[in-house]
Design a protein around this motif. Structure first.
Motif, PDB file in Angstrom:
ATOM      1  N   VAL A  94      41.937  14.484  52.143  1.00 47.87           N
ATOM      2  CA  VAL A  94      40.491  14.036  51.340  1.00 47.87           C
ATOM      3  C   VAL A  94      40.572  12.938  51.398  1.00 47.87           C
ATOM      4  O   VAL A  94      41.318  12.120  51.397  1.00 47.87           O
ATOM      5  CB  VAL A  94      40.858  14.303  50.381  1.00 47.87           C
ATOM      6  N   ARG A  95      39.289  12.058  51.777  1.00 53.88           N
ATOM      7  CA  ARG A  95      38.931  10.664  52.372  1.00 53.88           C
ATOM      8  C   ARG A  95      38.231  10.371  50.963  1.00 53.88           C
ATOM      9  O   ARG A  95      36.694  11.130  51.347  1.00 53.88           O
ATOM     10  CB  ARG A  95      38.535  10.660  53.631  1.00 53.88           C
ATOM     11  N   TYR A  97      34.370   8.624  51.317  1.00 52.63           N
ATOM     12  CA  TYR A  97      33.722   8.424  51.712  1.00 52.63           C
ATOM     13  C   TYR A  97      32.150   7.372  50.717  1.00 52.63           C
ATOM     14  O   TYR A  97      31.672   8.806  50.237  1.00 52.63           O
ATOM     15  CB  TYR A  97      32.841   8.784  52.915  1.00 52.63           C
ATOM     16  N   GLN A 100      31.982   9.151  47.808  1.00 53.26           N
ATOM     17  CA  GLN A 100      32.172  11.004  47.227  1.00 53.26           C
ATOM     18  C   GLN A 100      33.556  11.366  48.516  1.00 53.26           C
ATOM     19  O   GLN A 100      33.931  10.619  49.096  1.00 53.26           O
ATOM     20  CB  GLN A 100      31.002  11.557  47.986  1.00 53.26           C
ATOM     21  N   ARG A 101      33.466  12.470  47.875  1.00 54.27           N
ATOM     22  CA  ARG A 101      35.589  13.122  48.563  1.00 54.27           C
ATOM     23  C   ARG A 101      34.457  13.418  49.292  1.00 54.27           C
ATOM     24  O   ARG A 101      33.506  14.535  49.821  1.00 54.27           O
ATOM     25  CB  ARG A 101      35.729  13.833  47.080  1.00 54.27           C
ATOM     26  N   VAL A 102      35.829  13.964  50.458  1.00 50.79           N
ATOM     27  CA  VAL A 102      35.348  14.483  51.770  1.00 50.79           C
ATOM     28  C   VAL A 102      36.624  15.158  52.290  1.00 50.79           C
ATOM     29  O   VAL A 102      37.463  14.292  53.093  1.00 50.79           O
ATOM     30  CB  VAL A 102      34.762  13.235  53.587  1.00 50.79           C
ATOM     31  N   TYR A 103      36.795  16.234  52.177  1.00 48.12           N
ATOM     32  CA  TYR A 103      37.467  17.315  52.852  1.00 48.12           C
ATOM     33  C   TYR A 103      38.008  17.805  54.068  1.00 48.12           C
ATOM     34  O   TYR A 103      36.160  18.289  55.375  1.00 48.12           O
ATOM     35  CB  TYR A 103      37.131  18.301  52.261  1.00 48.12           C
ATOM     36  N   LEU A 104      38.609  17.001  54.665  1.00 46.66           N
ATOM     37  CA  LEU A 104      38.990  17.124  55.942  1.00 46.66           C
ATOM     38  C   LEU A 104      39.351  18.141  56.631  1.00 46.66           C
ATOM     39  O   LEU A 104      40.676  18.649  55.741  1.00 46.66           O
ATOM     40  CB  LEU A 104      39.578  16.077  57.180  1.00 46.66           C
TER      41      LEU A 104
END
Length: 104
Positions: A94-95, A97, A100-104
């Motif tokens: 998770v990052r 950006y 907002q959470r961005v799931y990779l």
């Protein structure tokens, strides 16, 4: 909600007091300016600032208003924040950006 002279005058006076007392910069054009001001009033130790906050709540018919029967934030039970490790998916990372959470 309708903005009138009394409401705007109260907001301006409260904005000045909060800026001087708590170093909080709130713009009247913010979409959540009233809620932000009321939240800041709850942390204030000055009685006049708290009274201005109560007046603002009355004028704005905000849920912070005791006359409306809604509990103030001080009366609401505090719920703990969710554990971020339980919110993430089991695979991937998770990052954050732009907030907002961005799931990779």
């Amino acid at each position: 909600m309708e903005l009138n002279k009394a409401l705007l005058d109260c907001m301006q006076a409260l904005r000045r007091r909060l800026r001087d007392e708590l170093a909080v910069d709130i713009r009247l054009s913010q979409h959540d300016a009233i809620n932000t001001m009321l939240s800041a009033c709850l942390t204030s130790s000055d009685e006049e600032t708290r009274q201005l906050g109560q007046r603002l709540a009355q004028l704005s018919d905000n849920p912070f208003n005791r006359a409306a029967g809604a509990p103030t934030p001080a009366e609401r039970p505090i719920t703990p924040l969710a554990d971020p490790t339980k919110l993430t998916p089991t695979s991937g990372s998770v990052r954050i950006y732009r907030g907002q959470r961005v799931y990779l």
